[in-house]
Design a protein around this motif. Structure first.
Motif, PDB file in Angstrom:
ATOM      1  N   VAL A  95       0.857  -1.173   0.000  1.00  0.00           N
ATOM      2  CA  VAL A  95       0.000   0.000   0.000  1.00  0.00           C
ATOM      3  C   VAL A  95       0.898   1.229   0.000  1.00  0.00           C
ATOM      4  O   VAL A  95       1.991   1.212   0.571  1.00  0.00           O
ATOM      5  CB  VAL A  95      -0.941   0.003   1.232  1.00  0.00           C
ATOM      6  CG1 VAL A  95      -0.157   0.119   2.533  1.00  0.00           C
ATOM      7  CG2 VAL A  95      -1.965   1.109   1.134  1.00  0.00           C
ATOM      8  N   ALA A  96       0.442   2.291  -0.667  1.00  0.00           N
ATOM      9  CA  ALA A  96       1.242   3.507  -0.772  1.00  0.00           C
ATOM     10  C   ALA A  96       0.378   4.721  -0.482  1.00  0.00           C
ATOM     11  O   ALA A  96      -0.806   4.756  -0.856  1.00  0.00           O
ATOM     12  CB  ALA A  96       1.856   3.631  -2.165  1.00  0.00           C
ATOM     13  N   VAL A  97       0.967   5.711   0.175  1.00  0.00           N
ATOM     14  CA  VAL A  97       0.308   6.996   0.350  1.00  0.00           C
ATOM     15  C   VAL A  97       1.296   8.091  -0.016  1.00  0.00           C
ATOM     16  O   VAL A  97       2.498   7.982   0.231  1.00  0.00           O
ATOM     17  CB  VAL A  97      -0.208   7.217   1.791  1.00  0.00           C
ATOM     18  CG1 VAL A  97      -1.197   6.144   2.183  1.00  0.00           C
ATOM     19  CG2 VAL A  97       0.925   7.287   2.789  1.00  0.00           C
ATOM     20  N   GLN A  98       0.790   9.147  -0.626  1.00  0.00           N
ATOM     21  CA  GLN A  98       1.630  10.287  -0.993  1.00  0.00           C
ATOM     22  C   GLN A  98       2.057  11.032   0.266  1.00  0.00           C
ATOM     23  O   GLN A  98       1.297  11.138   1.229  1.00  0.00           O
ATOM     24  CB  GLN A  98       0.848  11.221  -1.918  1.00  0.00           C
ATOM     25  CG  GLN A  98       1.660  12.408  -2.417  1.00  0.00           C
ATOM     26  CD  GLN A  98       0.793  13.510  -2.989  1.00  0.00           C
ATOM     27  OE1 GLN A  98      -0.350  13.266  -3.351  1.00  0.00           O
ATOM     28  NE2 GLN A  98       1.329  14.711  -3.050  1.00  0.00           N
ATOM     29  N   THR A  99       3.291  11.562   0.251  1.00  0.00           N
ATOM     30  CA  THR A  99       3.827  12.265   1.415  1.00  0.00           C
ATOM     31  C   THR A  99       4.455  13.594   0.996  1.00  0.00           C
ATOM     32  O   THR A  99       4.597  13.887  -0.193  1.00  0.00           O
ATOM     33  CB  THR A  99       4.893  11.423   2.120  1.00  0.00           C
ATOM     34  OG1 THR A  99       5.967  11.153   1.195  1.00  0.00           O
ATOM     35  CG2 THR A  99       4.315  10.110   2.630  1.00  0.00           C
ATOM     36  N   VAL A 100       4.849  14.360   1.997  1.00  0.00           N
ATOM     37  CA  VAL A 100       5.578  15.601   1.744  1.00  0.00           C
ATOM     38  C   VAL A 100       7.042  15.231   1.521  1.00  0.00           C
ATOM     39  O   VAL A 100       7.851  15.221   2.443  1.00  0.00           O
ATOM     40  CB  VAL A 100       5.424  16.591   2.909  1.00  0.00           C
ATOM     41  CG1 VAL A 100       6.148  17.896   2.599  1.00  0.00           C
ATOM     42  CG2 VAL A 100       3.947  16.859   3.178  1.00  0.00           C
ATOM     43  N   ALA A 101       7.349  14.851   0.292  1.00  0.00           N
ATOM     44  CA  ALA A 101       8.697  14.451  -0.139  1.00  0.00           C
ATOM     45  C   ALA A 101       9.191  13.206   0.604  1.00  0.00           C
ATOM     46  O   ALA A 101       8.438  12.558   1.334  1.00  0.00           O
ATOM     47  CB  ALA A 101       9.682  15.605   0.000  1.00  0.00           C
ATOM     48  N   GLY A 102      10.485  12.885   0.391  1.00  0.00           N
ATOM     49  CA  GLY A 102      11.059  11.702   1.015  1.00  0.00           C
ATOM     50  C   GLY A 102      11.183  11.832   2.518  1.00  0.00           C
ATOM     51  O   GLY A 102      10.983  10.860   3.256  1.00  0.00           O
ATOM     52  N   SER A 103      11.488  13.037   3.000  1.00  0.00           N
ATOM     53  CA  SER A 103      11.601  13.241   4.445  1.00  0.00           C
ATOM     54  C   SER A 103      10.255  13.018   5.121  1.00  0.00           C
ATOM     55  O   SER A 103      10.181  12.448   6.213  1.00  0.00           O
ATOM     56  CB  SER A 103      12.115  14.654   4.745  1.00  0.00           C
ATOM     57  OG  SER A 103      13.447  14.801   4.305  1.00  0.00           O
ATOM     58  N   GLY A 104       9.171  13.461   4.474  1.00  0.00           N
ATOM     59  CA  GLY A 104       7.843  13.209   5.011  1.00  0.00           C
ATOM     60  C   GLY A 104       7.523  11.727   5.043  1.00  0.00           C
ATOM     61  O   GLY A 104       6.878  11.235   5.986  1.00  0.00           O
ATOM     62  N   ALA A 105       7.963  10.991   4.027  1.00  0.00           N
ATOM     63  CA  ALA A 105       7.753   9.545   4.011  1.00  0.00           C
ATOM     64  C   ALA A 105       8.521   8.870   5.144  1.00  0.00           C
ATOM     65  O   ALA A 105       7.999   7.965   5.812  1.00  0.00           O
ATOM     66  CB  ALA A 105       8.184   8.969   2.661  1.00  0.00           C
ATOM     67  N   LEU A 106       9.762   9.303   5.363  1.00  0.00           N
ATOM     68  CA  LEU A 106      10.543   8.754   6.470  1.00  0.00           C
ATOM     69  C   LEU A 106       9.832   8.961   7.796  1.00  0.00           C
ATOM     70  O   LEU A 106       9.734   8.040   8.620  1.00  0.00           O
ATOM     71  CB  LEU A 106      11.929   9.408   6.505  1.00  0.00           C
ATOM     72  CG  LEU A 106      12.912   9.003   5.402  1.00  0.00           C
ATOM     73  CD1 LEU A 106      14.101   9.962   5.381  1.00  0.00           C
ATOM     74  CD2 LEU A 106      13.398   7.574   5.605  1.00  0.00           C
ATOM     75  N   ARG A 107       9.345  10.175   8.020  1.00  0.00           N
ATOM     76  CA  ARG A 107       8.694  10.473   9.297  1.00  0.00           C
ATOM     77  C   ARG A 107       7.372   9.725   9.433  1.00  0.00           C
ATOM     78  O   ARG A 107       7.038   9.210  10.514  1.00  0.00           O
ATOM     79  CB  ARG A 107       8.470  11.984   9.437  1.00  0.00           C
ATOM     80  CG  ARG A 107       7.748  12.394  10.714  1.00  0.00           C
ATOM     81  CD  ARG A 107       8.481  11.908  11.970  1.00  0.00           C
ATOM     82  NE  ARG A 107       7.662  12.079  13.151  1.00  0.00           N
ATOM     83  CZ  ARG A 107       7.709  13.151  13.947  1.00  0.00           C
ATOM     84  NH1 ARG A 107       8.526  14.152  13.658  1.00  0.00           N
ATOM     85  NH2 ARG A 107       6.948  13.211  15.018  1.00  0.00           N
ATOM     86  N   LEU A 108       6.589   9.674   8.360  1.00  0.00           N
ATOM     87  CA  LEU A 108       5.301   8.978   8.420  1.00  0.00           C
ATOM     88  C   LEU A 108       5.506   7.501   8.753  1.00  0.00           C
ATOM     89  O   LEU A 108       4.787   6.933   9.585  1.00  0.00           O
ATOM     90  CB  LEU A 108       4.576   9.133   7.085  1.00  0.00           C
ATOM     91  CG  LEU A 108       3.047   9.029   7.109  1.00  0.00           C
ATOM     92  CD1 LEU A 108       2.457  10.153   7.944  1.00  0.00           C
ATOM     93  CD2 LEU A 108       2.491   9.078   5.699  1.00  0.00           C
ATOM     94  N   MET A 283      -2.689  16.718   4.634  1.00  0.00           N
ATOM     95  CA  MET A 283      -2.549  16.036   3.352  1.00  0.00           C
ATOM     96  C   MET A 283      -1.428  16.698   2.548  1.00  0.00           C
ATOM     97  O   MET A 283      -1.107  17.870   2.765  1.00  0.00           O
ATOM     98  CB  MET A 283      -3.851  16.031   2.561  1.00  0.00           C
ATOM     99  CG  MET A 283      -4.368  17.381   2.148  1.00  0.00           C
ATOM    100  SD  MET A 283      -6.066  17.239   1.491  1.00  0.00           S
ATOM    101  CE  MET A 283      -6.941  16.662   2.940  1.00  0.00           C
ATOM    102  N   PRO A 284      -0.824  15.959   1.631  1.00  0.00           N
ATOM    103  CA  PRO A 284       0.333  16.478   0.896  1.00  0.00           C
ATOM    104  C   PRO A 284      -0.085  17.382  -0.253  1.00  0.00           C
ATOM    105  O   PRO A 284      -1.238  17.354  -0.699  1.00  0.00           O
ATOM    106  CB  PRO A 284       0.998  15.208   0.375  1.00  0.00           C
ATOM    107  CG  PRO A 284      -0.144  14.257   0.174  1.00  0.00           C
ATOM    108  CD  PRO A 284      -1.116  14.554   1.277  1.00  0.00           C
ATOM    109  N   PRO A 285       0.849  18.203  -0.764  1.00  0.00           N
ATOM    110  CA  PRO A 285       0.537  19.087  -1.897  1.00  0.00           C
ATOM    111  C   PRO A 285       0.310  18.294  -3.170  1.00  0.00           C
ATOM    112  O   PRO A 285       0.930  17.265  -3.405  1.00  0.00           O
ATOM    113  CB  PRO A 285       1.773  19.982  -2.002  1.00  0.00           C
ATOM    114  CG  PRO A 285       2.875  19.200  -1.365  1.00  0.00           C
ATOM    115  CD  PRO A 285       2.237  18.394  -0.280  1.00  0.00           C
TER     116      PRO A 285
END
Length: 414
Positions: A95-108, A283-285
């Protein structure tokens, strides 16, 4: 309240960038921030990205809220690009969700780990990307390190595997999928195979950070280790960034991917990620995700993007080989060989923190004190100047009487 706030640590990369901005020397050279620069010194908008933006503007779609998972077409495209689209493949249990760039993905994903198992230990490389530890610790996780470089600046296979032999079941091991930041040194395919076997045997969870795919050995080659792990381990986390390979730095476009042992094991994952996103940024941009989806869903734009990405990779390779050649010509063969083996946007210079400070003060060349430079931001006409500065700093400590006299080279003004 505010008088109780203690002085926080400054971000080392942005602190250096500010110092560079205040440096009045015309020959100054900024190799700090990880952005790709072309032969003019600018960071271009990729042609495929620009065309996708034009098409999106002409379509004039609504700017209504997308939802907590972001752009679903982008999420599907990311799963297909990273994990492949073969029937029965790893993407079908992800499963994938959009994030605020790679740093946002790391934190999420770090938040997901902490909510699932508070106090989990996450292993990161030493050295690591400067933001890995702060993100993980801010999410409430414990951080330990494993070795990465040997005494000669190459990959430390024995040290890494020995350290990770201590990782326990349900620990998380953060691995950079390719083009390691800050060193540019990657494991071999054999080491990746050993890591997959170790993860399955010991029961720890791989957490892959994908920020530079396409800029090392090529897109498919750079994704090979991640895809191999995904096929072999029951659970896996992946943070994906589109900043570098799509040039969407300021659009903050990324994706968090979670793989489970089966599709059924993922039944609560997307909701958990959505809830974490809701408390962090809601939510992400939309813009960057819509651009990437438009590029990857159109055969012509996708082909154009891959061609541009390959050209960027070729320029980075030429910069690195050119710098290694100049260093070798100046008598630093061992250092040149280490440099030539590195991959991706960054290189680790064979200099101590004191020598990096000397490079900055004496030659207006800015890299991190740890020795990292952005090889992708090096103008071709400044390669010789950089090599001469490195040589002079090395020779000062070596006590060589034949230390070259380095004349400043004017900065490119194209």
């Amino acid at each position: 309240m505010l008088e109780l706030l203690l002085p926080p640590p400054v971000d080392p990369l942005w602190d250096l960038t500010e110092a560079y901005g205040a440096d009045a020397r015309p020959e100054r050279l900024n190799l700090v921030l990880g952005v790709y620069r072309d032969h003019t010194g600018g960071t271009p908008v990729m042609t495929a990205v620009r065309e996708a933006e034009i098409r999106l503007a002409q379509r004039s779609a609504s700017k209504e809220y997308r939802g907590l998972s972001g752009n679903t077409a982008f999420n599907r495209a990311m799963l297909s690009m990273v994990l492949g689209s073969a029937p029965g493949g790893a993407a079908e249990r992800a499963v994938a969700v959009q994030t605020v760039a790679g740093s946002g993905a790391l934190r999420l994903l770090a938040d997901l780990v902490c909510r699932t198992r508070p106090g989990t230990t996450v292993w990161i490389s030493d050295p690591a990307y400067v933001n890995h530890r702060p993100i993980l610790e801010a999410a409430g996780l414990n951080v330990r390190t494993y070795g990465w470089l040997d005494a000669e600046g190459g990959f430390d296979t024995e040290g890494m595997l020995e350290d990770l032999a201590q990782a326990r079941r349900d620990d998380v091991v953060l691995l950079q999928g390719c083009c390691h930041n800050p060193t540019g040194v990657d494991p071999s395919a054999r080491v990746w195979e050993a890591l997959a076997e170790m993860a399955v045997r010991a029961g720890w969870v791989p957490f892959v950070d994908l920020a530079y795919h396409g800029l090392g050995d090529g897109l498919e080659a750079d994704l090979a280790a991640t895809r191999m792990l995904a096929e072999r381990v029951p659970e896996m986390l992946i943070a994906v960034s589109c900043s570098k390979n799509f040039g969407l730095y300021s659009d903050r476009t990324g994706c968090a991917v979670v793989l489970g042992a089966s599709r059924g094991a993922l039944r609560h994952v997307e909701t958990a990620l959505q809830n974490a996103a809701r408390t962090l940024y809601s939510m992400p941009p939309e813009h960057g995700a819509a651009v990437v989806a438009a590029v990857l869903e159109d055969d012509g734009l996708r082909a154009a993007w891959r061609g541009e990405l390959e050209a960027m990779r070729g320029r980075i390779e030429a910069n690195r080989s050119g710098l290694a050649g100049e260093l070798s010509a100046l008598g630093w063969d061992r250092q040149a060989r280490v440099l030539a083996r590195q991959k991706g946007m960054f290189s680790m210079l064979p200099l101590s923190p004191r020598q990096m400070l000397r490079l900055r003060s004496g030659f207006a060349i800015y890299g991190t004190t740890a020795g990292r430079i952005n090889i992708a931001g090096l103008p071709a006409e400044r390669i010789a100047c950089l090599a001469q500065g490195i040589s002079a700093v090395l020779a000062e400590d070596a006590g060589r009487p034949d230390s070259p006299v380095v004349q400043p080279v004017p900065a490119h003004r194209g």
